[in-house]
Scaffold this motif. Structure first.
Motif, PDB file in Angstrom:
ATOM      1  N   VAL A 307       0.819  -1.155  -0.309  1.00 59.81           N
ATOM      2  CA  VAL A 307      -0.157  -0.028  -0.121  1.00 59.81           C
ATOM      3  C   VAL A 307       0.925   1.204  -0.104  1.00 59.81           C
ATOM      4  O   VAL A 307       1.940   1.522   1.069  1.00 59.81           O
ATOM      5  CB  VAL A 307      -0.850   0.024   1.311  1.00 59.81           C
ATOM      6  N   ASP A 308       0.552   2.361  -0.687  1.00 63.42           N
ATOM      7  CA  ASP A 308       1.311   3.310  -1.022  1.00 63.42           C
ATOM      8  C   ASP A 308       0.631   4.442   0.024  1.00 63.42           C
ATOM      9  O   ASP A 308      -0.649   4.992  -0.565  1.00 63.42           O
ATOM     10  CB  ASP A 308       1.489   3.833  -2.444  1.00 63.42           C
ATOM     11  N   LEU A 309       1.013   4.607   0.868  1.00 65.57           N
ATOM     12  CA  LEU A 309       0.364   5.599   2.039  1.00 65.57           C
ATOM     13  C   LEU A 309       0.391   6.970   1.749  1.00 65.57           C
ATOM     14  O   LEU A 309      -0.624   7.784   2.073  1.00 65.57           O
ATOM     15  CB  LEU A 309       1.096   5.405   3.227  1.00 65.57           C
ATOM     16  N   ILE A 310       1.430   7.322   1.015  1.00 66.47           N
ATOM     17  CA  ILE A 310       1.388   8.708   0.568  1.00 66.47           C
ATOM     18  C   ILE A 310       0.084   9.009  -0.559  1.00 66.47           C
ATOM     19  O   ILE A 310      -0.681  10.072  -0.486  1.00 66.47           O
ATOM     20  CB  ILE A 310       2.658   9.593  -0.016  1.00 66.47           C
ATOM     21  N   LYS A 311       0.110   8.097  -1.368  1.00 69.12           N
ATOM     22  CA  LYS A 311      -0.953   8.284  -2.384  1.00 69.12           C
ATOM     23  C   LYS A 311      -2.500   8.102  -1.916  1.00 69.12           C
ATOM     24  O   LYS A 311      -3.449   8.876  -2.185  1.00 69.12           O
ATOM     25  CB  LYS A 311      -0.880   7.020  -3.399  1.00 69.12           C
ATOM     26  N   GLU A 312      -2.337   7.217  -0.883  1.00 71.42           N
ATOM     27  CA  GLU A 312      -3.632   7.055  -0.057  1.00 71.42           C
ATOM     28  C   GLU A 312      -4.184   8.294   0.840  1.00 71.42           C
ATOM     29  O   GLU A 312      -5.314   8.774   0.813  1.00 71.42           O
ATOM     30  CB  GLU A 312      -3.682   5.835   0.748  1.00 71.42           C
ATOM     31  N   MET A 313      -3.054   9.187   1.252  1.00 72.98           N
ATOM     32  CA  MET A 313      -3.317  10.223   1.735  1.00 72.98           C
ATOM     33  C   MET A 313      -4.082  11.228   1.019  1.00 72.98           C
ATOM     34  O   MET A 313      -4.770  11.903   1.126  1.00 72.98           O
ATOM     35  CB  MET A 313      -2.175  10.740   2.447  1.00 72.98           C
ATOM     36  N   ILE A 314      -3.399  11.166  -0.203  1.00 69.37           N
ATOM     37  CA  ILE A 314      -3.837  12.506  -1.138  1.00 69.37           C
ATOM     38  C   ILE A 314      -5.179  12.069  -1.889  1.00 69.37           C
ATOM     39  O   ILE A 314      -6.035  13.038  -1.735  1.00 69.37           O
ATOM     40  CB  ILE A 314      -2.658  12.309  -2.214  1.00 69.37           C
ATOM     41  N   MET A 315      -5.203  10.715  -1.985  1.00 67.30           N
ATOM     42  CA  MET A 315      -6.821  10.422  -2.329  1.00 67.30           C
ATOM     43  C   MET A 315      -7.815  10.898  -1.453  1.00 67.30           C
ATOM     44  O   MET A 315      -8.758  11.241  -1.724  1.00 67.30           O
ATOM     45  CB  MET A 315      -6.722   9.089  -2.883  1.00 67.30           C
ATOM     46  N   VAL A 316      -7.583  10.563  -0.261  1.00 64.67           N
ATOM     47  CA  VAL A 316      -8.674  10.757   1.010  1.00 64.67           C
ATOM     48  C   VAL A 316      -8.838  12.195   0.962  1.00 64.67           C
ATOM     49  O   VAL A 316      -9.949  12.612   1.173  1.00 64.67           O
ATOM     50  CB  VAL A 316      -7.946  10.016   2.310  1.00 64.67           C
ATOM     51  N   ALA A 317      -7.596  12.880   0.991  1.00 67.54           N
ATOM     52  CA  ALA A 317      -7.747  14.654   0.965  1.00 67.54           C
ATOM     53  C   ALA A 317      -8.506  15.049  -0.232  1.00 67.54           C
ATOM     54  O   ALA A 317      -9.263  15.906   0.024  1.00 67.54           O
ATOM     55  CB  ALA A 317      -6.369  15.257   0.940  1.00 67.54           C
ATOM     56  N   ALA A 318      -8.659  14.383  -1.390  1.00 65.63           N
ATOM     57  CA  ALA A 318      -9.290  14.751  -2.598  1.00 65.63           C
ATOM     58  C   ALA A 318     -10.829  14.492  -2.454  1.00 65.63           C
ATOM     59  O   ALA A 318     -11.608  14.729  -3.187  1.00 65.63           O
ATOM     60  CB  ALA A 318      -8.809  14.350  -3.833  1.00 65.63           C
ATOM     61  N   GLY A 319     -11.082  13.634  -1.209  1.00 65.79           N
ATOM     62  CA  GLY A 319     -12.611  13.403  -1.204  1.00 65.79           C
ATOM     63  C   GLY A 319     -13.139  11.967  -1.734  1.00 65.79           C
ATOM     64  O   GLY A 319     -14.048  11.431  -1.590  1.00 65.79           O
ATOM     65  N   GLU A 320     -11.818  10.987  -2.064  1.00 71.13           N
ATOM     66  CA  GLU A 320     -12.084   9.894  -2.528  1.00 71.13           C
ATOM     67  C   GLU A 320     -12.183   8.800  -1.213  1.00 71.13           C
ATOM     68  O   GLU A 320     -11.694   8.734  -0.324  1.00 71.13           O
ATOM     69  CB  GLU A 320     -11.084   9.094  -3.804  1.00 71.13           C
ATOM     70  N   LYS A 321     -12.758   7.737  -1.614  1.00 73.86           N
ATOM     71  CA  LYS A 321     -12.975   6.486  -0.723  1.00 73.86           C
ATOM     72  C   LYS A 321     -11.803   5.694  -0.604  1.00 73.86           C
ATOM     73  O   LYS A 321     -10.852   5.680  -1.522  1.00 73.86           O
ATOM     74  CB  LYS A 321     -14.161   5.745  -0.972  1.00 73.86           C
ATOM     75  N   LEU A 322     -11.512   5.219   0.485  1.00 73.84           N
ATOM     76  CA  LEU A 322     -10.093   4.090   0.680  1.00 73.84           C
ATOM     77  C   LEU A 322     -10.336   3.425  -0.729  1.00 73.84           C
ATOM     78  O   LEU A 322     -11.451   2.740  -1.212  1.00 73.84           O
ATOM     79  CB  LEU A 322      -9.947   3.607   1.754  1.00 73.84           C
ATOM     80  N   THR A 323      -9.170   2.891  -1.023  1.00 74.42           N
ATOM     81  CA  THR A 323      -9.118   1.934  -2.364  1.00 74.42           C
ATOM     82  C   THR A 323      -9.350   0.317  -1.780  1.00 74.42           C
ATOM     83  O   THR A 323      -9.332  -0.449  -2.630  1.00 74.42           O
ATOM     84  CB  THR A 323      -7.704   1.893  -3.358  1.00 74.42           C
ATOM     85  N   MET A 324      -9.405   0.217  -0.579  1.00 71.96           N
ATOM     86  CA  MET A 324      -9.480  -1.404  -0.034  1.00 71.96           C
ATOM     87  C   MET A 324     -10.560  -1.168   1.083  1.00 71.96           C
ATOM     88  O   MET A 324     -10.886  -0.366   1.689  1.00 71.96           O
ATOM     89  CB  MET A 324      -7.769  -1.816   0.138  1.00 71.96           C
ATOM     90  N   THR A 325     -10.573  -2.644   1.572  1.00 70.35           N
ATOM     91  CA  THR A 325     -11.409  -2.775   2.620  1.00 70.35           C
ATOM     92  C   THR A 325     -10.059  -3.605   3.768  1.00 70.35           C
ATOM     93  O   THR A 325      -9.290  -3.913   3.074  1.00 70.35           O
ATOM     94  CB  THR A 325     -12.598  -3.816   2.518  1.00 70.35           C
ATOM     95  N   GLN A 326     -10.590  -3.841   4.905  1.00 70.27           N
ATOM     96  CA  GLN A 326      -9.534  -4.295   5.749  1.00 70.27           C
ATOM     97  C   GLN A 326      -9.309  -5.881   5.168  1.00 70.27           C
ATOM     98  O   GLN A 326      -8.415  -6.323   5.650  1.00 70.27           O
ATOM     99  CB  GLN A 326     -10.311  -4.670   7.306  1.00 70.27           C
TER     100      GLN A 326
END
Length: 448
Positions: A307-326
């Motif tokens: 998982v690329d945590l920096i990309k996930e942070m950026i996508m979350v900030a842009a209002g997108e949902k997480l790309t995965m589930t637990q």
């Protein structure tokens, strides 16, 4: 998605964010101090704005100048990295007021989790185990002594707004309390502009276990496993690894559940870390604090999860949902990170800035290096001494250790003193093979 992101940081984390943005097709703006004009992050970004002198308060901590740079370059968002303004709720609030997205958690979460006293109260209400201690901030040493006497020694005095080991003192005897409390209080006022303290029972021979969490603005929260950060010198981490060699599977499961419970109680989104203390028997754990930012040691989690945590942070900030589930989160093998600092372990670990005359980093399967060094770079004396992170991934811990030995043995950083030999000594020791972090820490403290 954002078109342009300003990185309000320097060094390897700024380079790391720039690379993530490039992969996402996002333009970047670097900010730099006068001594960082030739730094790698300043060269790699699409644009760079010099915002002040070498002093952090005039540049990387100067909110007005950073926001002015963001507005002038028409940046949509600001990523603060770690350190500097990354946990400054005032900065996040002003970003929002200027219609610039702060790539991190909400202001409310930052305030509540950044204040150690409020964080404790929040965890208690959520049913997350905490270390016995004070629930309200303290400024009076004698009031604190009375409470410490009731809790029982040893205790640890901590800054309410602290971090990185600053404003922290272990007190083992009642007669030492007032002096050590006042010392810690003065230190935290200088470092954080806040003299409020709190007291906790000191958990003897504890392990430092932290869980990486990531949440989105829709209430989804995941935990991506633990990192064992128990090898430290004077509360400064040196080596981190995942999974922890001492954590029992049933305890790991409970800690992961507690981490999600803690993040949800904080109404948290973005990347963050729930830090726990694990007792010497490995049976009981206690919430210590939450870091409302990306951590220095995030690469080990990325190595075992993909998982690329920096990309996930950026996508979350842009209002997108997480790309995965637990259920999508899978862990593979073992990862270890060694922090390489420009310092002299044989001379009380004094910082050793200077010019890099020769440089070689290892590469190959399962080896990653996060750094902003290059041949001829002059390391300034005014910032943190960490200059690189060597990260390895193996099928199991034995292979990861062998890869780290090989990687550290290949690194060449000529022109300055570093802790490379010390890191090799740690990784090559029987104590590390056995997972005996406490003995390693004792030897590190004995070195000064």
């Amino acid at each position: 998605m954002f078109e342009k992101i300003l990185i309000a940081n320097r060094g390897e984390i700024a380079v790391r964010i720039i690379r993530a943005c490039r992969e996402m097709g996002i333009q970047t703006v670097a900010v730099c101090s006068e001594v960082d004009k030739d730094a790698l992050h300043a060269q790699l970004a699409d644009e760079c704005v010099c915002i002040g002198s070498y002093k952090s308060k005039d540049s990387y901590l100067n909110i007005e100048k950073i926001l002015s740079a963001a507005i002038a370059t028409k940046a949509d968002a600001i990523h603060p990295g770690f350190g500097f303004l990354s946990e400054n709720s005032k900065f996040a609030k002003i970003c929002n007021e200027c219609n610039i997205e702060f790539i991190g958690p909400s202001v409310e979460s930052m305030i509540n989790m950044g204040n150690k006293s409020i964080a404790r109260q929040t965890m208690i209400k959520a049913g997350v185990p905490v270390v016995p201690g004070t629930n309200e901030p303290l400024t009076d040493a004698y009031q604190g002594k009375k409470i410490a006497d009731e809790i029982g020694y040893p205790v640890i005095v901590k800054a309410v707004s602290g971090g990185g080991g600053k404003g922290m003192r272990e007190v083992r005897k009642s007669e030492d309390f007032v002096k050590l409390f006042e010392t810690a209080k003065k230190e935290t006022e200088i470092a954080f502009g806040d003299d409020q303290m709190y007291i906790e029972k000191f958990v003897e021979n504890a392990r430092h276990i932290e869980f990486q969490i990531i949440g989105d603005k829709f209430g989804n929260v995941l935990q991506l496993g633990e990192r064992d950060c128990s090898i430290q010198r004077r509360h400064q981490k040196l080596v981190e690894e995942t999974p922890s060699v001492v954590l029992k599977e049933e305890v790991r499961k409970k800690m992961g559940e507690a981490a999600i419970k803690a993040a949800k109680a904080a109404k948290y989104y973005s990347a963050g870390t729930i830090e726990f203390l694990l007792d010497k028997d490995g049976e009981h754990f206690y919430f210590m604090e939450m870091n409302t930012r990306i951590q220095v040691e995030h690469p080990v989690t990325e190595m075992v999860t993909g998982v690329d945590l920096i990309k996930e942070m950026i996508m979350v900030a842009a209002g997108e949902k997480l790309t995965m589930t637990q259920n999508d989160v899978k862990h593979s093998g073992c990862a270890i990170e060694c922090r390489i600092n420009a310092e002299d372990p044989d001379n009380h670990f004094i910082p050793c800035p200077g010019t890099v005359n020769e440089l070689h980093f290892p590469g190959g399967n399962g080896i990653r290096v996060d750094s902003a060094l290059f041949h001829g770079y002059k390391i300034p004396s005014c910032y943190d001494s960490m200059v690189a992170k060597i990260i390895v991934h193996g099928h199991d811990r034995k292979e990861a250790i062998e890869k780290m030995r090989s990687a550290l043995g290949e690194v060449v950083i000529d022109g300055i003193k570093t802790n490379l030999d010390l890191q090799y000594e740690i990784i090559n020791s029987n104590e590390f093979a056995k997972g005996n972090a406490l003995e390693i820490n004792r030897r590190l403290d004995d070195r000064g």
